[in-house]
Design an enzyme around this catalytic site. Structure first.
Site, short mmCIF file in Angstrom:
data_model
loop_
_atom_site.label_atom_id
_atom_site.label_comp_id
_atom_site.label_asym_id
_atom_site.label_seq_id
_atom_site.Cartn_x
_atom_site.Cartn_y
_atom_site.Cartn_z
N ARG A 183 1.02 -1.29 0.00
CA ARG A 183 -0.16 -0.24 -0.33
C ARG A 183 0.63 1.35 0.13
NH1 ARG A 183 -3.09 2.21 4.36
NH2 ARG A 183 -4.86 3.41 3.83
N HIS A 223 0.00 3.86 -2.69
CA HIS A 223 0.05 5.59 -2.42
C HIS A 223 1.57 6.58 -2.36
CE1 HIS A 223 -3.02 5.83 1.06
NE2 HIS A 223 -3.87 4.26 -0.51
N ASN A 256 -3.94 9.22 4.56
CA ASN A 256 -2.68 8.27 4.85
C ASN A 256 -2.54 8.45 6.12
OD1 ASN A 256 -1.47 7.68 2.32
ND2 ASN A 256 -0.37 9.98 2.16
N HIS A 288 -6.24 -6.01 -1.84
CA HIS A 288 -6.67 -6.80 -0.93
C HIS A 288 -6.82 -8.25 -0.28
CE1 HIS A 288 -8.43 -2.69 -1.11
NE2 HIS A 288 -7.25 -1.71 -0.95
#
Length: 319
Positions: free
Chosen positions: A60, A64, A92, A191
């Site tokens: 992740r 990001h 975040n 996920h």
């Protein structure tokens, strides 16, 4: 004749792709830091021994980073009195993790290859190792990215996809960075590992289709309908929480996706078809996920004499 023309076109397309991406290459640190990938692999492995969530966190963190101004390590920069980074952007803050893992790996790399390897390259490699060590696919990571000199708090607040957004909005955000609908579906498969805080999906638990009742497909026990449960954690994939596999897609087919943005993949015939394919053929998912990760890792990279190689990932160099 047509076959020769088609062959020539394919060759020219390959050449244009090769030269467009020639700034990055697989042997960038072959001479200057030959043990880099082994150091990164060990660092990720050691971190995962202490915290199984780290794999999902690193994946992740890479996502990001690349979605905001490209893959430049900007998400790693700490705030200072005169500089506001991306760590405290809404998507975040108190959510993105794994910074200390990258910092530790960077420190190990600096001891062996000082001032040589960028933080953003370490992050790209760490994301790959996190997937591999979780049982997922491997893919080649071209290297040579340089660390950015700035960050973009506003873009982090607006450009990152949200779990409550519609498929159309998420698709548009992917398209803005050069990723298509197949990338949306394939990268959502990340996920299959990790956890989500209750506030990201709790609204789905207690008003299923306007009934005011819990969704019978979802387990609401981890998220009581009270405010102080918002930061409680729940598995994104209840079947194999820490194993990188295609169970995520089987959950979606069974209407048991945890996040609204996940289950929304079944709302469009185009994405639903991909979900069905991935739920049945894990190797197809692995192939497309790997392809999408290569595309993700190439978004707006900084190379050559631009940017810098940070000594510490949380701060720009002091000249």
């Amino acid at each position: 004749m047509n076959q020769k023309i088609n062959t020539s076109i394919i060759f020219l397309v390959f050449l244009s792709f090769h030269f467009a991406n020639s700034q990055l290459n697989y042997y960038y640190y072959h001479a200057s830091c030959p043990n880099l990938e082994m150091i990164v692999k060990y660092g990720v492995w050691a971190a995962m021994r202490n915290d199984t969530r780290v794999a999902a966190s690193l994946l992740r963190l890479h996502f990001h980073d690349c979605f905001v101004n490209g893959c430049d390590g900007s998400v790693l920069l700490d705030d200072t009195e005169t500089f506001k980074g991306e760590k405290n952007a809404f998507p975040n803050r108190n959510s993105v993790r794994g910074y200390e893992v990258i910092d530790n790996i960077k420190a190990d790399v600096e001891r062996v290859c000082p001032w040589t390897v960028s933080c953003v390259d370490i992050l790209a490699l760490a994301a790959r190792e996190a997937v591999v060590l979780s049982g997922g696919p491997n893919w080649p990571v071209a290297l040579g990215r340089r660390d950015g000199l700035t960050a973009n708090l506003k873009a982090a607040n607006t450009n990152l996809p949200s779990p409550s957004e519609s498929l159309a909005v998420i698709g548009a955000k992917f398209a803005a960075v050069g990723l298509d609908l197949r990338d949306v579906v394939a990268l959502s498969g990340a996920h299959t590992i990790g956890l989500a805080q209750c506030f990201t999906f709790k609204h789905r638990l207690f008003d299923f289709k306007g009934t005011g009742q819990p969704d019978p497909k979802l387990d609401s026990s981890a998220c009581p309908n009270v405010d102080n449960s918002n930061t409680n954690l729940n598995s994104l994939d209840m079947v194999t929480t820490y194993m990188f596999d295609n169970a995520y897609y089987r959950n979606l087919v069974n209407n048991a996706g945890l996040l609204e943005s996940d289950q929304a993949l079944m709302s469009d015939p185009r994405t639903a078809s991909m979900v069905n394919d991935y739920s049945m053929y894990p190797y197809l998912f692995y192939r497309d996920f790997s392809t999408s990760m290569v595309k993700l890792g190439n978004i707006a990279v900084i190379t050559g004499l631009n940017g810098e190689v940070r000594k510490k990932c949380g701060e720009k160099n002091h000249y």
